[in-house]
Every structure is written in structure tokens, then in C-alpha cells.
Design a protein around this motif. Structure first.
Motif, short mmCIF file in Angstrom:
data_model
loop_
_atom_site.label_atom_id
_atom_site.label_comp_id
_atom_site.label_asym_id
_atom_site.label_seq_id
_atom_site.Cartn_x
_atom_site.Cartn_y
_atom_site.Cartn_z
N GLU A 273 0.87 -1.15 0.00
CA GLU A 273 0.00 0.00 0.00
C GLU A 273 0.92 1.22 0.00
O GLU A 273 2.14 1.09 0.14
N THR B 4 -4.25 -1.57 -3.25
CA THR B 4 -3.14 -2.51 -3.15
C THR B 4 -2.49 -2.72 -4.51
O THR B 4 -3.17 -2.96 -5.50
N VAL C 222 -6.45 -11.31 -3.42
CA VAL C 222 -6.04 -10.07 -2.77
C VAL C 222 -7.27 -9.24 -2.41
O VAL C 222 -7.40 -8.70 -1.30
N TYR D 195 -7.98 -8.63 1.62
CA TYR D 195 -7.90 -7.26 2.11
C TYR D 195 -9.28 -6.74 2.52
O TYR D 195 -9.39 -5.93 3.44
N LYS E 207 -9.78 -7.85 6.10
CA LYS E 207 -9.06 -6.99 7.06
C LYS E 207 -9.78 -5.67 7.25
O LYS E 207 -9.90 -5.17 8.37
N GLN E 208 -10.28 -5.10 6.15
CA GLN E 208 -10.98 -3.82 6.23
C GLN E 208 -12.25 -3.96 7.05
O GLN E 208 -12.57 -3.12 7.90
#
Length: 348
Positions: free
Chosen positions: A42, A112, A145, A149, A152-153
């Protein structure tokens, strides 16, 4: 590995470390590539990207990481154009590694960015068919990906974290199902071109669509067999329960319809409110379709997963009765694209 099994294995990967092993083994079996490395970053990580590898020494990982940073992640190299040890890349040189040929493929998903490197210790020129396999692997990495991600967000949003973690402790199968439904919903949402704001709401609502199962008794929710009519009546309460659990949380108005109505049907025979046709919001129809697809392609204690060909048949049969007919056609295109990928990879 069977096409549909591979499909589910990729989608169900919970970490990039796990998925690198799965995808790396395919590359080894299909094109003889024994080492792969993925660098992701990032904006805040640009000088030290995260590294994921398969069958690669740490020395080579460190060297490739330095070269990738120096060469701006090979952004001027098209996907699939090989790099040799004689290439000069902004002062970086592959001679500093143990590889003679590297094929880079770029990853660019939302915030990303990075590159997937397929590394050979001898001079290697891939055929057009082998390059197509590599591009398919790259598409899988794009999708993984996105999914990982997104997880996680989502977990950074405190309003939902405690509820979702409670569901994880109660029934990990339902949690995995919710992640899959969010993933399939996002694939369909992207294909039909919904706005980025709607796409984020769609993914979040899909992830929470079964949160009402928190209130379903364990002996029914995790019963190792088919439910009785009475038990199924209890299960049918979960959309309304989920609505009640979420309605007082901040900023949930846009996701409540999906949580409450994801089991409604176009023909009005769904539940809990018996909505019909255009009464069912468009995003709800997307999640309903993704929900059914994952349910049919998942193995349960009392039945095996359906083959993708049978699932396609079920979707076509129920178009314009259970599901939105136009969305079914779009989703079938997605399935066909994925199955084409599996066929090329498996050489079927």
C-alpha cells in the motif's frame, strides 16, 4: 484436482501464504516453474512491500524485493514479458539473484499494488498456452487479494466486529459461507458495473447477511442431517433476527434490506415478508443469487457439493421464479469464465 474442487479451494483460501502454496503447486505441475514470489504494497509500504513466496530461499526473496522497489515494481514491463539476467532496470539487475528468467505479472486492486514473479533458474521461454495459464493464475491472485484485504478492512469496523466474532465462535462454517457470498456478490456487482459505493455496501451486507443465525439454537444450526419442517421454520427466522440485531447500529440503513430479504424470491414465495418482483431491491437480488450458488457448491454433512454443471442447470431452471433472470445470465458468464480457467489449468 477436479475443476470445481480447485475453484472452491482457491476461493476458500484464508491467507495469501496458503494460496501461494496452492497456486505455486499448479505452476510447478503445469509449466515447471518451481519458485514464485508475490510483493504487495500500500502507499505507506512502498519501500518495504509485504512478501509472499513459494519454494524460494530468503536470500532470493530479499534480493528480488530490492530489485522490485528499485525498478518501481516493473511497471514499465508488460505482463508476461520475460526478464533475463542481462536486463537493466533502473540500476537493478537480475544477475544479483540466482534466476536466469523472470516473468512479472502486475497486481493492482483498489489501494493494493504489487507484482507476481514467476522465477526460473535457467533460460526459459514460455509458450502462448503456458502464458495463458500464468495470466489465469494472476487473475486468481487479483481475486484473492481483493477478498483477503476486504476481510481486514471489515474487521476494522468495530460496530460489527463483536457480532461477527461471536458468529465465528459459534459456527465457523457460516462465517466461511458469508465470506464466500461477499466475494461472489462483488464479482457479480463488478461485472454489471454498479458504483464503487454500492459495491462496498454490497460486500458488507453480504458478509453480514446470515448474522441472525447467532440466535438459532446449536442443535438446529449444526444438526448433522436434514432438518425437520419444524426445525426449518426456526432457521427461516434468521433474516428477521439479523435485521433486529443490526437495526440500531450506526450507518446500517443501506445494508438492512439485504440482511432481511436475502431469502425473498422473484415469484413472491420467499421469506420473511413475501416480497415479489421489483419489490425486492436490486442489491438484495445479487446476494440471493450468490448465497444460493455458494450453498449448492458447498459440502454439507448430509450431502456432497453439487457439480458446477448441475448448479448451472439449477440456476437456469429457477431464473425468473427464485432469481432475477438477467442476473442469472450475468452470473452464468462468471461461472463459465471461471470454469474455462480451470479447464486450461487442469488440461481437461
Amino acid at each position: 484436482m477436479h475443476n470445481s474442487v480447485f475453484f472452491k479451494s482457491v476461493i476458500n483460501s484464508n491467507s495469501l501464504f496458503d494460496s501461494m502454496g496452492l497456486l505455486g503447486q499448479y505452476l510447478k505441475d503445469t509449466i515447471g516453474c518451481e519458485q514464485i514470489c508475490l510483493f504487495l504494497m500500500e502507499d505507506s509500504q512502498r519501500q518495504e512491500p509485504a512478501a509472499y513466496s513459494y519454494n524460494m530461499l530468503q536470500f532470493d526473496i530479499n534480493q528480488l524485493q530490492q530489485i522490485a522497489v528499485q525498478a518501481d515494481f516493473f511497471e514499465r514491463i508488460p505482463d508476461g514479458r520475460p526478464l533475463s539476467e542481462d536486463d537493466k532496470l533502473d540500476g537493478a539487475c537480475l544477475k544479483e539473484t540466482s534466476f536466469h528468467t523472470i516473468y512479472p505479472f502486475h497486481i493492482n486492486r483498489n489501494s493494493t499494488n504489487g507484482t507476481l514473479l514467476l522465477c526460473f533458474q535457467s533460460q526459459r521461454s514460455l509458450t502462448s498456452e503456458e502464458l495463458q495459464i500464468c495470466r489465469i493464475i494472476k487473475l486468481h491472485m487479483d481475486q484473492l487479494v481483493d477478498k483477503i484485504y476486504f476481510r481486514k478492512q471489515f474487521l476494522r469496523q468495530q460496530s460489527y466486529e463483536s457480532l461477527f466474532n461471536t458468529l465465528r465462535m459459534k459456527d465457523s462454517f457460516t462465517v466461511d459461507h458469508c465470506y464466500n457470498v461477499a466475494f461472489y456478490s462483488s464479482l457479480l456487482g463488478e461485472k454489471i458495473g454498479i458504483s464503487s459505493a454500492d459495491l462496498e455496501q454490497l460486500k458488507l451486507a453480504a458478509l453480514l447477511h446470515d448474522i441472525g443465525k447467532l440466535a438459532i439454537p446449536d442443535h438446529i444450526l449444526m444438526k448433522p442431517g436434514r432438518l425437520t419442517d419444524e426445525e426449518f421454520d426456526v432457521i427461516r427466522q434468521h433474516p428477521a433476527i439479523g435485521y433486529e440485531l443490526l437495526k440500531d447500529l450506526p450507518e446500517v440503513n443501506d445494508i438492512l434490506p439485504i440482511v432481511r430479504w436475502h431469502h425473498e424470491r422473484i415469484d413472491g414465495k420467499g421469506y420473511p415478508d413475501g416480497l415479489k418482483g421489483d419489490e425486492i431491491p436490486f442489491l438484495v437480488r445479487i446476494v440471493s443469487l450468490a448465497d444460493a450458488f455458494d450453498a449448492m457448491t458447498s459440502t454439507r454433512v448430509y450431502r456432497s457439493s453439487l457439480h458446477v454443471k448441475e448448479v448451472r442447470k439449477q440456476l437456469v431452471t429457477n431464473a425468473n421464479t427464485q432469481f432475477d433472470e438477467q442476473l442469472v445470465h450475468q452470473f452464468l458468464d462468471i461461472i463459465d469464465e471461471q470454469m474455462t480457467m480451470r479447464t486450461l489449468i487442469n488440461g481437461e
